[in-house]
Design an enzyme around this catalytic site. Structure first.
Site, mmCIF file in Angstrom:
data_model
loop_
_atom_site.group_PDB
_atom_site.id
_atom_site.type_symbol
_atom_site.label_atom_id
_atom_site.label_comp_id
_atom_site.label_asym_id
_atom_site.label_seq_id
_atom_site.Cartn_x
_atom_site.Cartn_y
_atom_site.Cartn_z
ATOM 1 N N ASN A 1 0.761 -1.044 -0.165
ATOM 2 C CA ASN A 1 -0.143 0.323 0.089
ATOM 3 C C ASN A 1 1.453 1.623 -0.338
ATOM 4 O O ASN A 1 2.265 1.445 1.054
ATOM 5 C CB ASN A 1 -0.768 -0.162 1.196
ATOM 6 C CG ASN A 1 -1.724 0.951 1.297
ATOM 7 O OD1 ASN A 1 -1.323 2.215 1.334
ATOM 8 N ND2 ASN A 1 -3.175 0.890 1.549
ATOM 9 N N HIS B 1 1.026 6.232 1.597
ATOM 10 C CA HIS B 1 1.687 7.055 2.536
ATOM 11 C C HIS B 1 2.635 7.689 1.522
ATOM 12 O O HIS B 1 3.746 9.142 2.646
ATOM 13 C CB HIS B 1 2.217 6.558 4.257
ATOM 14 C CG HIS B 1 1.391 5.790 5.239
ATOM 15 N ND1 HIS B 1 0.570 6.792 5.864
ATOM 16 C CD2 HIS B 1 0.359 4.690 5.204
ATOM 17 C CE1 HIS B 1 -0.590 6.412 6.096
ATOM 18 N NE2 HIS B 1 -0.435 5.254 5.897
ATOM 19 N N ARG C 1 3.002 19.199 0.489
ATOM 20 C CA ARG C 1 3.921 20.098 0.134
ATOM 21 C C ARG C 1 2.658 20.547 -0.758
ATOM 22 O O ARG C 1 3.346 21.507 -1.371
ATOM 23 C CB ARG C 1 5.065 19.950 0.020
ATOM 24 C CG ARG C 1 5.386 19.961 1.569
ATOM 25 C CD ARG C 1 5.803 21.348 1.593
ATOM 26 N NE ARG C 1 6.596 21.574 2.526
ATOM 27 C CZ ARG C 1 7.500 21.981 2.780
ATOM 28 N NH1 ARG C 1 8.815 22.349 1.811
ATOM 29 N NH2 ARG C 1 8.749 21.936 3.797
ATOM 30 N N HIS D 1 -5.961 3.117 -1.398
ATOM 31 C CA HIS D 1 -7.521 4.042 -0.613
ATOM 32 C C HIS D 1 -7.793 5.576 -1.113
ATOM 33 O O HIS D 1 -6.477 6.087 -0.851
ATOM 34 C CB HIS D 1 -7.101 4.207 1.257
ATOM 35 C CG HIS D 1 -7.754 4.212 2.098
ATOM 36 N ND1 HIS D 1 -8.042 3.650 2.708
ATOM 37 C CD2 HIS D 1 -9.651 3.792 1.182
ATOM 38 C CE1 HIS D 1 -9.387 3.839 3.314
ATOM 39 N NE2 HIS D 1 -10.265 4.048 2.430
ATOM 40 N N ARG E 1 -9.611 8.303 -0.378
ATOM 41 C CA ARG E 1 -10.850 8.669 0.462
ATOM 42 C C ARG E 1 -11.328 10.131 -0.426
ATOM 43 O O ARG E 1 -11.254 10.727 -1.055
ATOM 44 C CB ARG E 1 -9.374 8.837 1.727
ATOM 45 C CG ARG E 1 -8.676 8.035 2.236
ATOM 46 C CD ARG E 1 -8.070 8.603 3.380
ATOM 47 N NE ARG E 1 -8.822 9.156 4.265
ATOM 48 C CZ ARG E 1 -9.245 7.179 5.440
ATOM 49 N NH1 ARG E 1 -8.458 6.821 5.494
ATOM 50 N NH2 ARG E 1 -10.096 7.702 6.471
ATOM 51 N N ARG F 1 -7.266 12.860 1.274
ATOM 52 C CA ARG F 1 -6.149 13.145 1.813
ATOM 53 C C ARG F 1 -4.774 12.521 1.206
ATOM 54 O O ARG F 1 -3.205 12.803 1.855
ATOM 55 C CB ARG F 1 -7.039 12.755 3.346
ATOM 56 C CG ARG F 1 -6.114 11.515 3.524
ATOM 57 C CD ARG F 1 -6.002 11.152 4.718
ATOM 58 N NE ARG F 1 -7.483 11.798 5.475
ATOM 59 C CZ ARG F 1 -7.716 11.109 6.453
ATOM 60 N NH1 ARG F 1 -7.050 10.219 7.292
ATOM 61 N NH2 ARG F 1 -9.234 10.983 6.798
ATOM 62 N N HIS F 2 -4.482 11.897 0.655
ATOM 63 C CA HIS F 2 -3.569 11.468 -0.279
ATOM 64 C C HIS F 2 -3.276 10.838 -1.568
ATOM 65 O O HIS F 2 -2.858 11.695 -2.368
ATOM 66 C CB HIS F 2 -2.597 9.906 0.572
ATOM 67 C CG HIS F 2 -3.319 9.205 1.398
ATOM 68 N ND1 HIS F 2 -4.902 8.631 0.608
ATOM 69 C CD2 HIS F 2 -4.132 8.568 2.655
ATOM 70 C CE1 HIS F 2 -4.949 7.412 1.327
ATOM 71 N NE2 HIS F 2 -4.786 8.044 2.636
ATOM 72 N N GLU G 1 -8.857 0.853 -2.109
ATOM 73 C CA GLU G 1 -9.798 0.653 -0.999
ATOM 74 C C GLU G 1 -10.233 1.896 -1.566
ATOM 75 O O GLU G 1 -10.282 2.956 -1.554
ATOM 76 C CB GLU G 1 -8.648 0.744 -0.020
ATOM 77 C CG GLU G 1 -8.393 -1.074 -0.026
ATOM 78 C CD GLU G 1 -7.034 0.055 1.108
ATOM 79 O OE1 GLU G 1 -7.151 0.824 1.897
ATOM 80 O OE2 GLU G 1 -6.881 -0.919 1.925
ATOM 81 N N THR H 1 -8.290 3.673 8.710
ATOM 82 C CA THR H 1 -10.323 2.523 8.720
ATOM 83 C C THR H 1 -9.642 2.108 9.661
ATOM 84 O O THR H 1 -8.796 1.374 10.181
ATOM 85 C CB THR H 1 -9.263 1.440 7.515
ATOM 86 O OG1 THR H 1 -9.246 1.676 6.300
ATOM 87 C CG2 THR H 1 -10.872 0.266 7.646
ATOM 88 N N GLU I 1 -11.229 -9.306 2.668
ATOM 89 C CA GLU I 1 -9.581 -8.887 3.626
ATOM 90 C C GLU I 1 -10.369 -9.028 5.114
ATOM 91 O O GLU I 1 -10.880 -8.276 5.525
ATOM 92 C CB GLU I 1 -9.484 -7.516 3.141
ATOM 93 C CG GLU I 1 -8.198 -7.278 3.834
ATOM 94 C CD GLU I 1 -7.705 -6.000 2.658
ATOM 95 O OE1 GLU I 1 -7.493 -5.409 1.957
ATOM 96 O OE2 GLU I 1 -6.192 -5.351 4.024
ATOM 97 N N HIS J 1 -3.398 -4.637 7.836
ATOM 98 C CA HIS J 1 -3.683 -2.971 8.969
ATOM 99 C C HIS J 1 -2.651 -3.960 9.671
ATOM 100 O O HIS J 1 -3.088 -4.625 10.853
ATOM 101 C CB HIS J 1 -5.417 -3.651 9.410
ATOM 102 C CG HIS J 1 -5.613 -1.504 9.257
ATOM 103 N ND1 HIS J 1 -5.342 -1.409 10.205
ATOM 104 C CD2 HIS J 1 -5.826 -1.069 8.618
ATOM 105 C CE1 HIS J 1 -5.970 -0.197 10.380
ATOM 106 N NE2 HIS J 1 -6.151 -0.198 9.281
ATOM 107 N N GLY K 1 1.586 -1.293 4.392
ATOM 108 C CA GLY K 1 1.206 -0.048 3.892
ATOM 109 C C GLY K 1 2.166 0.355 4.869
ATOM 110 O O GLY K 1 3.644 1.033 4.551
HETATM 111 N N1 PXP Z 1 -5.958 -2.888 4.537
HETATM 112 C C1 PXP Z 1 -6.696 -1.971 4.625
HETATM 113 C C2 PXP Z 1 -8.109 -2.328 4.363
HETATM 114 C C3 PXP Z 1 -6.805 -1.022 5.154
HETATM 115 O O1 PXP Z 1 -7.598 0.253 5.203
HETATM 116 C C4 PXP Z 1 -5.175 -0.056 5.480
HETATM 117 C C5 PXP Z 1 -4.574 0.560 5.346
HETATM 118 O O2 PXP Z 1 -4.704 1.435 4.890
HETATM 119 C C6 PXP Z 1 -4.519 -1.702 5.296
HETATM 120 C C7 PXP Z 1 -4.745 -2.904 4.794
HETATM 121 C C8 PXP Z 1 -2.573 -1.220 5.486
HETATM 122 O O3 PXP Z 1 -2.742 -1.509 6.669
HETATM 123 P P1 PXP Z 1 -1.705 -0.660 7.681
HETATM 124 O O4 PXP Z 1 -1.250 0.878 6.075
HETATM 125 O O5 PXP Z 1 -1.274 -0.880 8.723
HETATM 126 O O6 PXP Z 1 -0.394 -1.563 6.629
#
Ligand code: PXP
Length: 242
Positions: free
Chosen positions: A8, A11, A19, A44, A46, A50-51, A71, A102, A152, A192, A214
């Protein structure tokens, strides 16, 4: 069954948006992760953007050789943005503006009436659908009923346990949920809060086909580079699943 790593790259986009310019480029991060062996890329989209931005979806879809998983919330606004980009997978997640990340899985039982047409719309666009759910058996059964292709499993509760605590009860819940999902014909993914330190017991669950990771991986990449961070995670996953 081999275990795939989905990286993911949200970030990297978070840093870019700080910036409002072009650097660092999440698409470049995704390509580096891919060349280091990641078998999928997740972003993701959103509601507050935001990203990840809409443009990122289009460019990622164009340049990636591995499947793109987007996502998003099960809203018509998200569907209008995501479906035209034709990702391989869409993972439906709960989303609120205030959350940092999330929080918890989708309540598929409560939301079944709303989720069914969204799953159908995605399926008819040729997109595979995954639902982000807590490891709760009734939620898994309902995910199969609304005709998702995959679940998931939310590893957030497991990941939040202190490192020295007994995680066996949480791992057992994930194991049982994975077994049921697989028996119902669903593909099983998980993610997650997974890190190099806690990934082993989740990676060892045989029904799980893919882990989405991620924050910890991108955090590690800041210090050692994306290729080494991906390689380290793949090694930790493979060691848990010989
Ligand atoms: N799976 C889902 C559904 C998520 O929302 C996230 C966070 O964006 C992740 C996995 C990855 O989580 P992490 O960034 O904590 O590794």
């Amino acid at each position: 069954m081999t275990l795939r790593l989905g990286v993911n790259v949200d970030h990297v986009a978070t840093l870019r948006q700080a910036r409002g310019g072009h650097e660092p480029e999440p698409v470049a991060a995704a390509l580096l992760a891919q060349s280091a062996g990641a078998q999928g890329i997740t972003v993701h989209l959103r509601a507050d953007r935001r990203h990840i931005q809409d443009r990122d979806l289009r460019v990622l879809k164009e340049v990636l050789a591995v499947p793109l998983n987007v996502e998003c919330a099960a809203t018509s606004e998200a569907m209008e943005a995501v479906i035209p980009a034709k990702p391989s997978w869409v993972t439906l997640v709960p989303e609120s503006r205030e959350e940092l990340t999330t929080q918890g899985g989708l309540d598929v039982i409560f939301l079944q009436g709303m989720l069914k047409p969204v799953v159908r719309e995605l399926r008819s666009a040729g997109i595979h659908v995954s639902l982000f759910v807590d490891p709760v058996l009734d939620q898994i059964k309902m995910a199969a009923k609304v005709e998702a292709h995959a679940v998931e499993l939310n590893t957030g509760v497991y990941s939040d346990l202190p490192m020295d605590s007994d995680a066996s009860a949480e791992v057992a819940l994930l194991r049982e949920a994975a077994r049921l999902a697989s028996r119902l014909g669903l593909k099983v993914l998980a993610g997650h809060g997974l890190t190099l330190q806690n990934v082993g017991p989740v990676a060892a669950i045989p029904e799980i086909e893919e882990l989405n990771i991620g924050h910890s991986l991108i955090g590690r990449a800041v210090f050692v580079g994306m290729e080494r961070a991906v390689d380290e995670m793949l090694t930790a996953m493979q060691e848990a699943r010989p």
